[in-house]
Design a protein around this motif. Structure first.
Motif, PDB file in Angstrom:
ATOM      1  N   LYS A   6      27.035  66.402 -32.651  1.00 45.76           N
ATOM      2  CA  LYS A   6      27.110  67.264 -33.823  1.00 45.76           C
ATOM      3  C   LYS A   6      25.735  67.864 -34.117  1.00 45.76           C
ATOM      4  O   LYS A   6      25.602  69.031 -34.404  1.00 45.76           O
ATOM      5  CB  LYS A   6      27.585  66.427 -35.013  1.00 45.76           C
ATOM      6  N   ALA A   9      25.071  70.497 -31.630  1.00 37.80           N
ATOM      7  CA  ALA A   9      25.862  71.701 -31.846  1.00 37.80           C
ATOM      8  C   ALA A   9      25.278  72.511 -32.986  1.00 37.80           C
ATOM      9  O   ALA A   9      25.145  73.724 -32.902  1.00 37.80           O
ATOM     10  CB  ALA A   9      27.288  71.330 -32.158  1.00 37.80           C
ATOM     11  N   ARG A  13      23.230  76.444 -32.909  1.00 34.76           N
ATOM     12  CA  ARG A  13      23.704  77.639 -33.586  1.00 34.76           C
ATOM     13  C   ARG A  13      22.576  78.416 -34.229  1.00 34.76           C
ATOM     14  O   ARG A  13      22.689  79.579 -34.491  1.00 34.76           O
ATOM     15  CB  ARG A  13      24.766  77.276 -34.612  1.00 34.76           C
ATOM     16  N   ALA A  36      24.705  68.941 -42.089  1.00 33.23           N
ATOM     17  CA  ALA A  36      25.570  70.074 -42.366  1.00 33.23           C
ATOM     18  C   ALA A  36      24.683  71.267 -42.552  1.00 33.23           C
ATOM     19  O   ALA A  36      23.721  71.234 -43.303  1.00 33.23           O
ATOM     20  CB  ALA A  36      26.372  69.812 -43.623  1.00 33.23           C
ATOM     21  N   GLN A  37      24.983  72.309 -41.874  1.00 38.52           N
ATOM     22  CA  GLN A  37      24.107  73.460 -41.935  1.00 38.52           C
ATOM     23  C   GLN A  37      24.853  74.619 -42.571  1.00 38.52           C
ATOM     24  O   GLN A  37      25.994  74.881 -42.275  1.00 38.52           O
ATOM     25  CB  GLN A  37      23.659  73.825 -40.535  1.00 38.52           C
TER      26      GLN A  37
ATOM     27  N   LEU C 336      32.555  71.864 -37.975  1.00 39.44           N
ATOM     28  CA  LEU C 336      31.275  72.535 -37.750  1.00 39.44           C
ATOM     29  C   LEU C 336      31.285  73.389 -36.493  1.00 39.44           C
ATOM     30  O   LEU C 336      30.841  74.519 -36.496  1.00 39.44           O
ATOM     31  CB  LEU C 336      30.164  71.495 -37.615  1.00 39.44           C
ATOM     32  N   THR C 337      31.796  72.834 -35.419  1.00 36.27           N
ATOM     33  CA  THR C 337      31.662  73.517 -34.143  1.00 36.27           C
ATOM     34  C   THR C 337      32.960  74.133 -33.659  1.00 36.27           C
ATOM     35  O   THR C 337      32.950  74.940 -32.741  1.00 36.27           O
ATOM     36  CB  THR C 337      31.191  72.527 -33.059  1.00 36.27           C
TER      37      THR C 337
END
Lengths: 430, 537, 462
Positions: A6, A9, A13, A36-37, C336-337
């Motif tokens: 996670k 990933a 981004r 968490a973005q 999220l992904t």
């Protein structure tokens, strides 16, 4: 290892947050750091939220130190920012926060040269849980904790910076049940902070199904019985309805599982969480709290500025709901944009009054708004004249205090849970 | 349109640079396995397949493995060519479409709801609202929500469509109060005042007066019944994880089929399911797919999309089998008239852009596939083909076993499938699939009719290979079953000789299985596409 | 002390006791000839589930039970002999949780503990024939998931003219659903569940008071104590027949701890287990807590769907057997992904060492409806072959409490046997014959429906 992927990933981004996340990853791989973005939401987006595991923290929590461009402890002792501050976390709890702390050699250091850290936001009101599906107008049997998915992935809420949230059985019934307080990340078994936090009463709500018990088809052994109606159907009846259930010699025939659950919760002294928007309902709320001498706080409170004195007398704190959605071409719901100015004015006045009269004021999003951004609420309140410190406190420390969690979350101070956000700029810089 | 595609390929090329993880095109892979099934010839015990530059360069027992080659050693494994689905229904956006529908059927109540919904639309009765996620039980709804992607344009649009679901598309209000019973309004629900429910939020009536067409299953252009000028490739989202799903079940190449909602539908595309994005599209405009039978007419009647929702505000035609055949026939006659400059008229006239394509179909330059399930639809298809001198391939062909002499006489190949005992999915509602025969592949094989097996929309764990397993269970020899999902499919798709086999010079699209591919207890271990390992588990 | 049977229990028990001896009705459906006293299956490869496979073995069945099994079994002169060279004998597979084969799986009301699926079983449904066709010989028919408390189920064989004839064992489990029924959410679901159990106490109190009152009248006395004391004293006066249908099964789930008077002194209700249906991981903890609170955790079976494997820690701690729904692969999208992850659910339970049973898929068109195929999928994903086989035979038998009679091929067990053309887990193998309690109940070559699905109609043959 899912955590690991996670991180990667998220890092892939956006190159902007990548170095940070990699550091965080190395340092915190031992514990549960959830990242968490939030993409493209302006200068100071929360880039990481890290609720520490609770419970048996001595064994399971991670230990590390964080050095940031600035630390916002939001605590009594350190209300302002500490530039170049250091926070030391041991076993998931904050051990020390300060400017010139020596960094222990035995724990990893997360060095955030360009980011700041602040406490994880506390949502004193949230829309994580939809209102319960039951018909009863007054019930203490519906428990919000039953509806909470402790295994769920709350990435969207975490991206908004919310690490702790109040969940409510609903604002759609006079007494909708019992609320709970939860964390939105970490091991499932430790996410429920308080299963029974309050008894939820909503004044100004008249939409329960009219017939609580529809008539059953009559037969040789089933007599024709009238359907039982339930109240209230008007504002006149709402207080009466609550009090008639509480009355010691209440009609035994009318009592049922739901009302008795309500009375027993009431008698254990559970905090009352009274949701009321209009002044007339807030007046009722104050009446209820005063007459029965119950700990209570107010939620909603769109006209609470009119009744600040009464609130102070009853010792009630206020969770002010601020509408963030406006009706527009791409949004069919939400109030008229003209409501915008009114609520900002109320926020400003309440800020002043709370300081004068000495009641707590926290900020939250509108009822049912699942995407309410705490920082947006803070920004709206600041536009009305609330000070930045108070606004930040309203979504962290004060909110925690109203939920009686000020010893656990809401500020960065020794002994508190290490739930913090890593932001790319000042916390309230939208 | 061409410009758009050129742009798309550029984007893919750019994306491929980012995503290809620096795969070295010149890398050499050697696969050692217990058994290598080249499909074109006998299986090789303890064989080795050598891959260089995306091609198979050597196959045999005594292949010298060059220094530095990546060796995939599967001492118990079996190597086969990558599977090819000659009629694949890919979901453009939702990767879990199969699961989504299965979740409806796994719950008896929601299945019943869905059944009633489809029956109502099928029977021509107008029901004022479409079935949406909100009608499902919380469990099925949660399941559907959990399996749908978190955020996408589709979610946004679907949300708006759901908000507007009670608004009739055609301006008629036919929802009776009793039909609406049991619909549970939450506090925030929007109901535009039609249902008259107790919590109607009249003030919050949605401005979305026109129901938004959901992009789901939009493999058919609904502006006309004759749309061979449209290209499925323009809808293909190569990044859809549905392709990953196909990949996981060992499928490396698919013909992305258009929907059967049009009489003469779009041109399908042949794509790889994985590997370099820039190289994924094998053939962007392949065969035109036409449909016989009740699919176009059933969807025409009340103008419904196959998965619920209105296509547009007009009632569509045709509504009967006669109408379907008429529209098909008129399109080809009109193509002739168009070429001779004779003016065209009539409500069912196809768009002018369709005619050049239809003329090419007549000239045999563009292949034509016709989907037909029942015997008389198959015969109709063959009759129409004869009328216009067309060479067709039969799709689906549930009752092909009844038409073996006719198929043989006309030399028509069949892309058969899926196999079933009881009709799955929407087939249950069109009454066209009540007489399946599990031994059809065996009979086709014995009659010498060229055929491939397809899974179409059956998207279970193993999809295509499971279809081959069922065929093998009911009499088709195992090697022919394997061939029907590899080489035979490649041939029917008129792919180059390098597809669907393992031989020197073949495309390096391979699957390594943990055991015999037709055994229930073997699984896909490794998938190679274009000489690149795209899946390992 | 004796155990009180329910009304239906009497009926089925009577039939069960004598059904082989008086199987005149059954034979009309079951086979062409009346069931022979002795049947010998010879030359057959035996996969007994318990113990090693036996090549070219013999199974001797006497009066529906396996009398002998092995390589050197003497075949009595009067036995009907089936030479099954090249075939494989495998126990009939067991579906531990099915809601099919009934007219409707659930009543529309949420709380219906008084219902019994045997009233709903429709023996004429094609479903039962289909089950026999794929070698499933035992079905636990339970109420569906669209309920709070659904009623009790029944263990049956897929053959017979009436539910009573089909019965193998009287229902020993009450269906409880923790994940919400249609139109409910979890808050309402659990509140309703708690309300139902809380109401039982009130009901018993009212009953006790009434009984005390009646007793006084019988003894021609006047009320001598207060209401509370009357409720207490009246408890011992409650007779079995006083408890109504709706409360009886709740009382039985709670363990029948209330003493009731029977004709021959005080008795207890026969305890009932619970099948608790959990749709998601978040349902596991409430289910276990609820069962613990009401004292029936030891008789609880958890029916798990969706992502329940995430609660493996809680499940391990509870150490209760589980029945897995047919969704063996759980897919999840990362918010999220957008990446989809797949989990093969039974592997998680096998690794955790929990007793689990598999159930077949609902969709009739797929191989998943075959339990043997479900087991093969487990083998493919790394579950030990023995364990995969047990999960469709002996494990469900244990869960249903019929392991002393079914689930494996052992001497003394009832002869529920599928004869396969090859390895039962091989998808290409066909079910050739099925013996149900020693009676030849299915033969592939006489299966008309199968012929219709596999042979073209005569007129259209080329």
């Amino acid at each position: 290892m899912t955590l690991f992927s996670k991180h990667r990933a998220a890092a892939n981004r956006s190159s902007r947050v990548r170095p940070l996340l990699v550091t965080l990853l190395c340092a915190a791989a031992v514990g549960s750091v959830v990242v968490a973005q939030q993409a493209g939401r302006g200068a100071a987006a929360p880039v990481a939220a890290a609720p520490a595991p609770i419970g048996d923290a001595d064994k399971s929590g991670p230990s590390f130190a964080v050095r940031a461009k600035a630390v916002y402890p939001v605590s009594d002792k350190q209300p302002g920012a500490i530039d170049g501050g250091v926070m030391i976390v041991r076993n998931g709890k904050i051990a020390a926060v300060g400017a010139d702390l020596p960094i222990p050699a035995d724990i990893p250091l997360i060095d955030l040269r360009n980011e700041v850290i602040c406490p994880g936001f506390v949502a004193a009101a949230s829309a994580i849980l939809p209102p319960h599906a039951g018909p009863h107008s007054i019930s203490g049997a519906y428990q919000a904790v039953d509806g909470f998915d402790a295994y769920g992935d709350y990435a969207e809420q975490l991206a908004l910076g919310v690490t702790t949230a109040h969940i409510s059985p609903g604002g759609h019934r006079l007494a909708s049940g019992r609320g709970a307080i939860v964390k939105l990340a970490g091991p499932a078994e430790s996410r429920i902070v308080r299963g029974d936090s309050d008894l939820s009463i909503n004044l100004g709500v008249y939409n329960p199904p009219r017939l609580i018990k529809p008539p059953f088809y009559a037969s040789s052994d089933v007599a024709i019985t009238p359907a039982r109606r339930q109240g209230p159907e008007s504002r006149i009846g709402q207080l009466f309805q609550v009090e008639s259930v509480l009355a010691p010699n209440a009609d035994a025939g009318a009592a049922n599982f739901h009302t008795s659950a309500f009375t027993s919760a009431w008698s254990t002294g559970l905090t009352l969480r009274i949701q009321a928007r209009q002044a007339v309902d807030i007046e009722d709320a104050v009446q209820l709290a005063l007459r029965y001498k119950r700990p209570a706080y107010l939620v909603g409170a769109a006209e609470a500025d009119e009744l600040a004195d009464s609130l102070a007398t009853a010792g009630m704190s206020v969770v002010l709901r601020l509408e963030q959605r406006y009706r527009g071409p791409d949004n069919p719901v939400g109030p008229d944009p003209t409501a915008f100015d009114a609520q900002i004015r109320v926020a400003g006045r309440l800020a002043k009054l709370s300081a004068e009269k000495g009641f707590l004021l926290a900020l939250a999003g509108a009822e049912g708004d699942g995407a309410a951004d705490p920082r947006m609420s803070a920004a709206l309140a600041m536009r009305g004249g609330m000070s930045p410190e108070m606004a930040l406190g309203g979504i962290t420390r004060t909110a925690a205090a109203i939920l009686k969690l000020e010893k656990r979350v809401g500020s960065l101070a020794p002994g508190m849970d290490a739930d913090f956000l890593v932001m790319s700029g000042r916390p309230l810089d939208l | 349109m061409f410009a758009v595609r050129a742009w798309r390929i550029q984007v893919f090329a750019a994306a491929a640079l980012l995503l290809s993880n620096g795969v070295d095109a010149g890398s050499v892979i050697a696969i050692k396995a217990r058994l290598v099934c080249p499909v074109s010839g006998p299986a090789i015990e303890r064989g080795v397949v050598l891959i260089e530059d995306g091609r198979v360069t050597a196959i045999g027992t005594d292949v010298a493995i060059p220094e530095g080659a990546k060796v995939i050693d599967a001492p118990d494994g079996v190597v086969t060519p990558g599977l090819i689905d000659a009629c694949c229904v890919v979901d453009p956006e939702i990767e879990e479409n199969g699961a989504y529908f299965r979740s409806r059927f796994s719950c008896p109540d929601c299945a019943e709801l869905y059944r009633r919904h489809l029956k109502a639309t099928n029977g021509g009765a107008t029901v004022g609202h479409t079935l949406s996620e909100r009608d499902l039980c919380p469990r099925c709804r949660a399941k559907a929500a959990a399996e749908a992607p978190a955020a996408s344009l589709w979610r946004e649009v679907a949300g708006k469509a759901a908000a507007a679901e009670f608004l009739p598309a055609d301006g008629t209000v036919s929802l009776r109060a009793d039909e609406h019973e049991g619909h549970n309004h939450g506090g925030g629900d929007i109901c535009a005042g039609i249902c008259g429910g107790p919590n109607t939020a009249k003030d919050d009536a949605s401005p979305f007066a026109a129901v938004i067409t959901t992009p789901r299953t939009t493999w058919a252009e609904h502006s006309s019944e004759v749309v061979p000028h449209t290209l499925v490739v323009d809808s293909v989202n190569l990044l859809s994880s549905d392709f990953e799903r196909l990949l996981r079940s060992g499928i490396t190449t698919v013909y992305v089929a258009p929907d059967s909602a049009s009489v003469i539908g779009a041109r399908g595309a042949i794509v790889h399911t994985g590997g370099d994005l820039a190289k994924r599209i094998v053939r962007s405009a392949d065969a035109v797919k036409a449909t016989m039978g009740s699919d176009p007419s059933y969807r025409g009647r009340s103008n419904m999309m196959p998965a619920g929702g209105y296509a547009d505000m007009h009632t569509r035609r045709p509504t009967t089998r006669m109408g379907v055949d008429f529209v098909f026939r008129k399109a080809f006659y009109d193509a002739d008239r168009w070429q001779n400059g004779i003016p065209l008229h009539g409500a069912d006239t196809a768009p002018a852009a369709a005619f050049p394509v239809l003329q090419k179909v007549r000239a045999g330059e563009i292949p034509l596939r016709v989907q037909a399930r029942m015997q008389h639809d198959i015969i109709s298809a063959l009759r129409l083909a004869h009328e216009f001198g067309l060479k067709i391939t039969l799709d689906e062909g549930t009752e092909a076993y009844k038409c073996i002499p006719e198929l043989k006489a006309t030399g028509t190949a069949v892309i058969y499938g899926p196999l079933f005992m009881a009709p799955p999915g929407a087939r249950d509602f069109v009454n066209e699939a009540e007489n399946p025969l599990l031994t059809t592949p065996k009979l086709l094989s014995e009659a010498g009719i060229p055929f491939a097996i397809t899974a179409q929309e059956m998207r279970d764990e193993e999809s295509l290979i499971r279809q081959a397993m069922v065929a093998a269970r009911y009499g088709l020899p195992a090697e022919i079953a394997l061939k029907s999902v590899t080489l035979a499919a490649a041939n029917l798709l008129r792919l180059p000789e390098s597809f669907g086999v393992i031989k020197q010079g073949a495309e390096a699209d391979l699957v390594v299985w943990s055991g015999d591919p037709l055994k229930a207890d073997s699984r896909v271990r490794t998938v190679v596409i274009g000489g690149q390992v795209v899946l390992e588990n | 002390m004796r155990l009180i049977e329910t009304r239906k229990g009497f009926r089925s028990a009577r039939l069960l006791g004598g059904w082989i001896a008086s199987a005149a009705i059954a034979t009309v459906v079951w086979a062409d000839a009346p069931p022979p006293e002795k049947v010998a299956l010879t030359n057959v490869k035996i996969v007994p589930v318990v113990g090693e496979s036996i090549e070219k073995g013999t199974i001797l069945i006497e009066r529906g039970k396996i009398a002998a099994l092995g390589k050197d079994v003497e075949i009595p002169y009067d036995a009907r002999v089936f030479d099954l060279a090249g075939k494989v004998a495998f126990p009939g597979t067991i579906d531990a949780n099915s809601y099919r084969g009934t007219d409707s799986p659930n009543e529309s009301r949420p709380v219906t503990p008084q219902l019994d699926t045997s009233d709903s079983i429709d023996p004429s449904q094609l479903y039962y024939e289909d089950m026999l066709r794929i070698g499933t010989t035992t079905l636990n028919i339970m109420p569906g998931d669209n309920t709070v408390i659904g009623g009790i189920g029944r263990v049956i064989r897929p053959i017979g003219l009436t539910p009573a004839e089909m019965t193998i064992a009287e229902g020993a489990f009450l269906k409880v659903c923790v994940s919400p029924k249609m139109g409910f959410d979890r808050m309402l679901q659990l509140a309703t569940l708690r309300e139902t159990f809380a109401e039982l106490d009130e009901y018993l109190n009212r009953l006790a008071e009434r009984r005390y009152d009646e007793k006084l009248k019988e003894d021609e006395k006047v009320m001598d104590v207060g209401v509370a004391e009357a409720k207490k004293r009246g408890r011992d006066l409650i007779r079995a027949e006083d408890v109504d249908d709706e409360h009886r099964n709740i009382l039985r789930v709670r363990g029948g701890q209330v003493k009731v008077l029977g004709e021959a002194g005080p008795t207890l209700f026969k305890p009932l287990g619970a099948f608790i249906s959990c749709g998601a991981a978040m349902d596991v903890a409430p289910a276990v807590t609820f069962a613990k609170d009401h004292g029936f955790i030891d008789r609880t079976v958890l029916v798990l769907d969706g992502d329940c494997f995430k609660a493996i820690k809680e499940l391990k701690a509870a150490a209760r057997p589980v029945v897995l729904t047919s969704n063996l692969v759980h897919r999840e999208t990362d918010p999220l992904t957008g990446k989809v992850t797949q989990t093969f659910v039974p592997k998680k339970f096998a690794d955790a060492g929990l007793l689990f049973a598999l159930t077949p898929g609902v969709d009739a068109s797929l191989p998943e409806r075959m339990l043997t195929y479900q087991a093969a999928r487990c083998v493919r994903e790394g579950v030990a072959r023995d364990e995969a086989i047990r999960s469709v035979t002996l494990s469900p038998a244990k869960i249903l409490g019929v392991a002393d009679r079914l689930g494996s091929l052992e001497v003394g067990k009832e002869a529920y046997i599928g004869i396969y053309s090859g390895d039962p887990l091989d998808f290409a193998s066909q079910v050739e014959k099925v013996f149900v309690a020693g009676v030849l109940a299915y033969e592939r070559e006489k299966d008309v429906r199968m012929q219709r699905l596999t042979e073209p109609p005569a007129g259209e043959k080329k």
